[in-house]
Structure formats: C-alpha cells, structure tokens
Write a protein that holds these residues in place. Structure first.
Motif, short mmCIF file in Angstrom:
data_model
loop_
_atom_site.label_atom_id
_atom_site.label_comp_id
_atom_site.label_asym_id
_atom_site.label_seq_id
_atom_site.Cartn_x
_atom_site.Cartn_y
_atom_site.Cartn_z
N LEU A 8 0.86 -1.37 -0.17
CA LEU A 8 -0.07 0.17 -0.15
C LEU A 8 1.04 1.51 0.02
O LEU A 8 2.12 1.50 0.35
CB LEU A 8 -0.97 -0.07 1.31
N THR A 9 -0.41 2.30 -0.70
CA THR A 9 0.44 4.06 -0.21
C THR A 9 -0.18 4.53 0.99
O THR A 9 -1.23 4.66 1.00
CB THR A 9 0.81 4.03 -1.37
N LEU A 10 0.77 4.57 1.52
CA LEU A 10 -0.01 5.23 3.29
C LEU A 10 0.34 7.06 3.02
O LEU A 10 1.79 7.53 3.04
CB LEU A 10 0.58 4.51 4.25
N ILE A 11 -0.82 7.29 3.04
CA ILE A 11 -0.20 9.10 2.53
C ILE A 11 -1.50 9.85 3.91
O ILE A 11 -1.92 9.81 4.66
CB ILE A 11 -1.31 9.47 1.32
N ARG A 12 -0.43 10.47 4.81
CA ARG A 12 -1.11 10.78 5.88
C ARG A 12 -1.19 12.76 6.21
O ARG A 12 -1.33 12.99 7.11
CB ARG A 12 0.49 11.23 6.93
N GLU A 13 -1.35 12.95 4.69
CA GLU A 13 -2.07 14.39 4.52
C GLU A 13 -3.20 14.17 4.51
O GLU A 13 -3.59 14.02 3.70
CB GLU A 13 -1.23 14.68 2.59
N SER A 14 -3.62 15.67 4.79
CA SER A 14 -4.91 16.12 5.59
C SER A 14 -5.27 17.29 5.00
O SER A 14 -4.69 18.04 4.56
CB SER A 14 -5.76 16.63 6.76
N ARG A 15 -6.41 17.87 4.54
CA ARG A 15 -6.93 19.26 3.60
C ARG A 15 -8.16 18.84 4.79
O ARG A 15 -9.58 19.12 4.46
CB ARG A 15 -7.10 18.92 2.05
N PRO A 16 -8.35 19.85 5.91
CA PRO A 16 -9.21 19.72 7.15
C PRO A 16 -10.00 19.76 6.43
O PRO A 16 -10.55 21.39 5.39
CB PRO A 16 -8.64 20.11 8.18
N THR A 39 -4.11 2.76 -2.29
CA THR A 39 -3.19 3.82 -1.02
C THR A 39 -4.75 3.73 -0.03
O THR A 39 -5.65 3.74 0.25
CB THR A 39 -4.27 4.66 -2.30
N LEU A 40 -3.88 4.13 1.10
CA LEU A 40 -4.57 4.24 2.46
C LEU A 40 -4.19 5.41 3.12
O LEU A 40 -2.91 6.00 2.84
CB LEU A 40 -3.82 3.36 3.19
N ARG A 41 -5.18 6.57 3.11
CA ARG A 41 -4.70 7.59 3.91
C ARG A 41 -5.41 7.09 5.21
O ARG A 41 -6.35 6.79 6.08
CB ARG A 41 -6.39 8.48 3.26
#
Length: 253
Positions: A8-16, A39-41
């Motif tokens: 998986l690609t882990l993405i931790r970024e957020s756009r609240p 993809t996992l966020r």
C-alpha cells in the motif's frame, strides 16, 4: 473474494474540511482507472458532519445541515453509505482504496478486514474493543467497533465503483461529547431515533490516549499485513478534488 494486495501507499496528509472527501473520491477514481495503486489515508480531519444518501432524501435534511453548521461543523455529502457521522480534530479519518476486478464479491471481506485490524490496534492499546452494532448507536452498522459492548468508537462504510472499492470511516479518539452534542440536533432534524449514550471515544475508557498514539497503533497493524510506502498527495489528485468538491457540498436552501 478479495484481489490479492501485498503493498500500500500510505498518505498522512490532510486537507481539513469538505475537500478531504473530494480527495478520497479523486483517489478512488484514480485507483479504478489504474493511475494509482492501493492507497491508505490515515489523517486528522477538521470538524465535519458527513451525511449519507439516506439523509439527503429525508425531509429534515436542510434543517440537519443547518444544525451541523450552527455547531461549527462543515456539512459534506459522504463518499460511502450510512447515516450522518461526525469527524473532528480528536478523531482519525481513514480511507482505503483498493483495485478490485469484481468489487461486489468482496464487500463483507473488506469490512471484516478493516474492523479486525482496528480491533487489533485498539487491543494493543489495552482497550476492550469488539466488532458489532450496539443497540441505539448512531450510523448503525454490523462492522462498527465498540468498547466493552457499550460505546461506539469506530464507524465504517464502503463505496464501490468499476474495478475499485473505497472503505472509509472514523475513529473517535477523544472528545466523544462533541459527537453527541452535534448529533443530537442533527438526528432530531433527520427523525432518527438513537441513544446518545452509545457515542463516545477511546479516551473515555483509556485516559491519556492521543490521536498520534492511535494512528501509530493502526499503522503497525496495517504494516503487519501489507508492505508500506509512504507517499504524498499527487498534484493531479488535488486538482481533481477541487473539481469534485461541489459534488460533495449540500445543495440546500
């Protein structure tokens, strides 16, 4: 039956705010079309009440949107199914987009996988986490996760598209009272009968837990099943999300 996925690609970024929902929509489309892999966020959202399709056809929907906004929450129309759910700064938003040749064939398996990983992560933190719906819970579902059979702390939904599936939801780490406070007027407007005592947080049962500690525990459990590569939100995903954003904003008078 699930397609085999090893990494998986882990993405931790957020756009609240509402844009986060549009980003998940854009990622699902990209995975469906083969432009992105699994993809996992995992990220900390802003204050949002996410409404489901059943909410949007309810006569009280406009009043429910106004109630959410009056409590300082953005209103957004969610990607997955279910009834209104609450995200805020003491919660974790998660979404997993997977390529699937036959998405309908693996619905239960995907729900079970996510719920099991979450229960294992919470158990690692010393919490008596269990899979299953509590009578009277908000946004009820058989794959909800609760603490001790009393308080719901994780909700999950699923969205299927051609050749891909999205499994997404929320983990309430702290400030469970914020979930109750906004859902009482929102559910009243939607004429949904529920028990506010079933809405809580992990920290209610394990004081001192933080969003960062819980994210780390969830990541460890995902890493036990998948190889990981940490990534960032691609520019094309952000551009597409901007174009998709109006589709997720309530159109109410």
């Amino acid at each position: 039956m699930l397609n085999p996925v090893n990494s998986l690609t882990l993405i931790r970024e957020s756009r609240p705010g509402p844009l986060d929902t549009a980003i998940s929509h854009s990622i699902l489309s990209a995975v469906s079309e083969g432009r992105m892999g699994p993809t996992l966020r995992l990220h900390v959202p802003g204050a949002v009440v996410a409404f489901g399709r059943a909410d949007r056809v309810t006569p009280g929907y406009p009043a429910a949107v106004r109630a959410a906004q009056a409590h300082g929450y953005h209103a957004v129309e969610r990607l997955a199914g279910g009834r209104a759910a609450v995200f805020h700064e003491s919660t974790i938003a998660f979404s997993l987009a997977l390529p699937e040749e036959e998405p309908k064939s693996g619905i239960s398996e995907r729900f079970e996988m996510i719920a099991t990983l979450m229960v294992e992560a919470f158990d690692d933190l010393g919490i008596d986490a269990r899979i299953g719906e509590i009578p009277g819970e908000y946004c009820p579902g058989q794959w909800s996760v609760n603490v001790g059979g009393k308080v719901k702390v994780m909700g999950v939904g699923q969205r299927l598209v051609r050749k891909a599936a999205h499994i997404g939801g929320v983990v309430v780490v702290d400030d469970g009272h914020r979930v109750r406070d906004v859902l009482i007027p929102v559910y009243r407007a939607l004429a949904i009968d529920w028990d506010p005592r079933t809405a809580g947080s992990l920290a209610d049962r394990s004081p001192g837990l933080t969003v960062q500690l819980v994210i780390a525990a969830i990541e460890r459990r995902f890493r036990s099943r998948f190889a990981f590569e940490v990534g960032a939100l691609p520019d094309f995903i952000l551009g597409e999300a901007d174009r998709l954003l109006p589709d997720h904003l309530p159109q109410v008078a």
